[in-house]
Motif scaffolding. Structure first.
Motif, PDB file in Angstrom:
ATOM      1  N   TRP A 122       0.816  -1.213   0.000  1.00 51.33           N
ATOM      2  CA  TRP A 122       0.000   0.000   0.000  1.00 51.33           C
ATOM      3  C   TRP A 122       0.849   1.262   0.000  1.00 51.33           C
ATOM      4  O   TRP A 122       0.589   2.194  -0.739  1.00 51.33           O
ATOM      5  CB  TRP A 122      -0.922  -0.008   1.225  1.00 51.33           C
ATOM      6  CG  TRP A 122      -2.128  -0.869   1.062  1.00 51.33           C
ATOM      7  CD1 TRP A 122      -2.142  -2.214   0.885  1.00 51.33           C
ATOM      8  CD2 TRP A 122      -3.483  -0.437   1.039  1.00 51.33           C
ATOM      9  NE1 TRP A 122      -3.436  -2.662   0.766  1.00 51.33           N
ATOM     10  CE2 TRP A 122      -4.275  -1.594   0.863  1.00 51.33           C
ATOM     11  CE3 TRP A 122      -4.113   0.799   1.171  1.00 51.33           C
ATOM     12  CZ2 TRP A 122      -5.658  -1.544   0.805  1.00 51.33           C
ATOM     13  CZ3 TRP A 122      -5.493   0.854   1.116  1.00 51.33           C
ATOM     14  CH2 TRP A 122      -6.264  -0.304   0.924  1.00 51.33           C
ATOM     15  N   ARG A 123       1.854   1.331   0.869  1.00 51.48           N
ATOM     16  CA  ARG A 123       2.645   2.554   0.981  1.00 51.48           C
ATOM     17  C   ARG A 123       3.329   2.879  -0.345  1.00 51.48           C
ATOM     18  O   ARG A 123       3.348   4.033  -0.775  1.00 51.48           O
ATOM     19  CB  ARG A 123       3.698   2.386   2.087  1.00 51.48           C
ATOM     20  CG  ARG A 123       4.660   3.553   2.238  1.00 51.48           C
ATOM     21  CD  ARG A 123       3.959   4.855   2.516  1.00 51.48           C
ATOM     22  NE  ARG A 123       3.057   4.768   3.661  1.00 51.48           N
ATOM     23  CZ  ARG A 123       2.222   5.740   4.025  1.00 51.48           C
ATOM     24  NH1 ARG A 123       2.174   6.861   3.324  1.00 51.48           N
ATOM     25  NH2 ARG A 123       1.441   5.597   5.066  1.00 51.48           N
ATOM     26  N   SER A 147      -4.084  -5.176   7.262  1.00 52.90           N
ATOM     27  CA  SER A 147      -4.920  -5.339   8.456  1.00 52.90           C
ATOM     28  C   SER A 147      -5.515  -4.017   8.929  1.00 52.90           C
ATOM     29  O   SER A 147      -6.612  -3.980   9.464  1.00 52.90           O
ATOM     30  CB  SER A 147      -4.085  -5.976   9.581  1.00 52.90           C
ATOM     31  OG  SER A 147      -2.942  -5.179   9.863  1.00 52.90           O
ATOM     32  N   ASN A 148      -4.784  -2.917   8.731  1.00 54.35           N
ATOM     33  CA  ASN A 148      -5.277  -1.600   9.149  1.00 54.35           C
ATOM     34  C   ASN A 148      -5.875  -0.858   7.962  1.00 54.35           C
ATOM     35  O   ASN A 148      -5.556   0.311   7.697  1.00 54.35           O
ATOM     36  CB  ASN A 148      -4.150  -0.774   9.777  1.00 54.35           C
ATOM     37  CG  ASN A 148      -2.993  -0.539   8.806  1.00 54.35           C
ATOM     38  OD1 ASN A 148      -2.787  -1.323   7.883  1.00 54.35           O
ATOM     39  ND2 ASN A 148      -2.257   0.547   9.019  1.00 54.35           N
ATOM     40  N   SER A 149      -6.752  -1.532   7.219  1.00 55.19           N
ATOM     41  CA  SER A 149      -7.262  -0.977   5.971  1.00 55.19           C
ATOM     42  C   SER A 149      -8.027   0.326   6.172  1.00 55.19           C
ATOM     43  O   SER A 149      -7.956   1.229   5.326  1.00 55.19           O
ATOM     44  CB  SER A 149      -8.150  -1.993   5.258  1.00 55.19           C
ATOM     45  OG  SER A 149      -9.228  -2.384   6.093  1.00 55.19           O
ATOM     46  N   GLU A 150      -8.755   0.478   7.271  1.00 57.13           N
ATOM     47  CA  GLU A 150      -9.502   1.714   7.499  1.00 57.13           C
ATOM     48  C   GLU A 150      -8.557   2.907   7.616  1.00 57.13           C
ATOM     49  O   GLU A 150      -8.816   3.988   7.077  1.00 57.13           O
ATOM     50  CB  GLU A 150     -10.370   1.596   8.754  1.00 57.13           C
ATOM     51  CG  GLU A 150     -11.547   0.650   8.601  1.00 57.13           C
ATOM     52  CD  GLU A 150     -12.469   0.706   9.804  1.00 57.13           C
ATOM     53  OE1 GLU A 150     -12.247   1.553  10.694  1.00 57.13           O
ATOM     54  OE2 GLU A 150     -13.418  -0.088   9.843  1.00 57.13           O
ATOM     55  N   GLU A 151      -7.452   2.704   8.281  1.00 59.74           N
ATOM     56  CA  GLU A 151      -6.474   3.783   8.465  1.00 59.74           C
ATOM     57  C   GLU A 151      -5.836   4.177   7.140  1.00 59.74           C
ATOM     58  O   GLU A 151      -5.714   5.373   6.822  1.00 59.74           O
ATOM     59  CB  GLU A 151      -5.397   3.330   9.447  1.00 59.74           C
ATOM     60  CG  GLU A 151      -4.305   4.352   9.687  1.00 59.74           C
ATOM     61  CD  GLU A 151      -3.245   3.846  10.647  1.00 59.74           C
ATOM     62  OE1 GLU A 151      -2.097   4.343  10.564  1.00 59.74           O
ATOM     63  OE2 GLU A 151      -3.550   2.960  11.474  1.00 59.74           O
ATOM     64  N   VAL A 152      -5.423   3.193   6.362  1.00 56.49           N
ATOM     65  CA  VAL A 152      -4.754   3.518   5.104  1.00 56.49           C
ATOM     66  C   VAL A 152      -5.737   4.071   4.078  1.00 56.49           C
ATOM     67  O   VAL A 152      -5.375   4.922   3.251  1.00 56.49           O
ATOM     68  CB  VAL A 152      -3.989   2.302   4.554  1.00 56.49           C
ATOM     69  CG1 VAL A 152      -2.846   1.919   5.461  1.00 56.49           C
ATOM     70  CG2 VAL A 152      -4.906   1.120   4.331  1.00 56.49           C
ATOM     71  N   ALA A 154      -8.248   5.958   4.857  1.00 55.13           N
ATOM     72  CA  ALA A 154      -8.439   7.346   5.266  1.00 55.13           C
ATOM     73  C   ALA A 154      -7.291   8.217   4.762  1.00 55.13           C
ATOM     74  O   ALA A 154      -7.514   9.359   4.319  1.00 55.13           O
ATOM     75  CB  ALA A 154      -8.550   7.434   6.784  1.00 55.13           C
ATOM     76  N   GLU A 155      -6.079   7.689   4.804  1.00 55.94           N
ATOM     77  CA  GLU A 155      -4.930   8.453   4.316  1.00 55.94           C
ATOM     78  C   GLU A 155      -5.021   8.648   2.804  1.00 55.94           C
ATOM     79  O   GLU A 155      -4.776   9.750   2.295  1.00 55.94           O
ATOM     80  CB  GLU A 155      -3.624   7.741   4.664  1.00 55.94           C
ATOM     81  CG  GLU A 155      -2.391   8.521   4.245  1.00 55.94           C
ATOM     82  CD  GLU A 155      -1.093   7.841   4.621  1.00 55.94           C
ATOM     83  OE1 GLU A 155      -0.031   8.467   4.448  1.00 55.94           O
ATOM     84  OE2 GLU A 155      -1.133   6.675   5.079  1.00 55.94           O
ATOM     85  N   SER A 157      -7.699   8.667   1.008  1.00 53.59           N
ATOM     86  CA  SER A 157      -8.800   9.601   0.775  1.00 53.59           C
ATOM     87  C   SER A 157      -8.355  11.038   1.009  1.00 53.59           C
ATOM     88  O   SER A 157      -8.740  11.960   0.276  1.00 53.59           O
ATOM     89  CB  SER A 157      -9.985   9.257   1.672  1.00 53.59           C
ATOM     90  OG  SER A 157     -11.043  10.182   1.501  1.00 53.59           O
ATOM     91  N   TRP A 158      -7.534  11.245   2.024  1.00 52.76           N
ATOM     92  CA  TRP A 158      -7.019  12.593   2.332  1.00 52.76           C
ATOM     93  C   TRP A 158      -6.248  13.162   1.140  1.00 52.76           C
ATOM     94  O   TRP A 158      -6.362  14.343   0.818  1.00 52.76           O
ATOM     95  CB  TRP A 158      -6.133  12.515   3.565  1.00 52.76           C
ATOM     96  CG  TRP A 158      -5.385  13.799   3.850  1.00 52.76           C
ATOM     97  CD1 TRP A 158      -4.103  14.114   3.510  1.00 52.76           C
ATOM     98  CD2 TRP A 158      -5.911  14.948   4.520  1.00 52.76           C
ATOM     99  NE1 TRP A 158      -3.786  15.374   3.934  1.00 52.76           N
ATOM    100  CE2 TRP A 158      -4.871  15.917   4.553  1.00 52.76           C
ATOM    101  CE3 TRP A 158      -7.137  15.249   5.100  1.00 52.76           C
ATOM    102  CZ2 TRP A 158      -5.035  17.171   5.139  1.00 52.76           C
ATOM    103  CZ3 TRP A 158      -7.305  16.506   5.677  1.00 52.76           C
ATOM    104  CH2 TRP A 158      -6.272  17.442   5.700  1.00 52.76           C
TER     105      TRP A 158
END
Length: 204
Positions: A122-123, A147-152, A154-155, A157-158
């Motif tokens: 992702w990064r 695993s932290n799909s909501e966090e990434v 959101a980033e 989307s930002w």
């Protein structure tokens, strides 16, 4: 080639991902490789083919051309000597110059509409897709969600970057790319169009 994304990703008409009648080309630019989805101006493409004119790669020339109306004669007296010198050095069939006027003949032969980066992480996908932020909407495709799909998400989307997850042949869109706000054509954008056009000609 016709854009495979138009067939593999479900899109809605009128959104940033309305890819019908679009084509795609694999482009190496900004130190990364991306699939650039674009629409081709067939009239300009055919004109360039007949004239033997490929991509225009001079930023100085493109900067001058952008200030001239397309196919409208401009009095030579309205242009500075420096601008005239740039135009006189232009490849044949880019401009028409006579004793009284100058007419811009060239226009972008392709209009890029989406940059798609394929990445394993992702990064990496987010960073590489962000290279296109000044030019077109962009997105990246990764094999699976972290695993932290909501966090990434959101980033992403930002930054306005779209995300699709799954195999290249049939990724699932989980976040649409945002259109560019207050977009205006620039010299850099036209240069980018020319880079994409060069790759489309190379891949024919």
């Amino acid at each position: 080639m016709t854009s495979p994304l138009a067939n593999t990703v479900q899109v809605k008409s009128g959104t940033a991902l309305n890819l019908q009648d679009a084509h795609s080309a694999r482009v190496r630019i900004f130190r990364t490789t991306a699939t650039i989805v674009h629409r081709r101006d067939e009239v300009e493409h055919e004109r360039r083919c007949r004239a033997g004119l490929a991509d225009i790669n001079s930023m100085e020339l493109l900067d001058v051309l952008l200030d001239l109306p397309h196919e409208i004669a401009v009095p030579r007296s309205s242009l500075t000597p420096a601008v005239l010198r740039v135009l006189q050095r232009a490849p044949a069939n880019v401009v028409q110059i006579d004793s009284a006027s100058v007419t811009r003949l060239a226009s972008p032969a392709v209009t890029p509409v989406l940059a798609v980066v394929y990445a394993s992480k992702w990064r990496d996908g987010l960073e590489r897709a962000s290279e296109f932020a000044s030019y077109i909407p962009r997105m990246f495709v990764v094999p699976e969600a972290p695993s932290n799909s909501e966090e990434v998400l959101a980033e992403a989307s930002w930054y306005g970057v779209g995300v699709a997850v799954g195999p290249r042949a049939a990724p699932t869109m989980v976040l649409e790319p945002e259109p560019l706000a207050d977009w205006q054509p620039t010299t850099g954008w036209w240069w980018f169009c020319e880079q994409v056009y060069r790759h489309t000609v190379d891949q024919v």
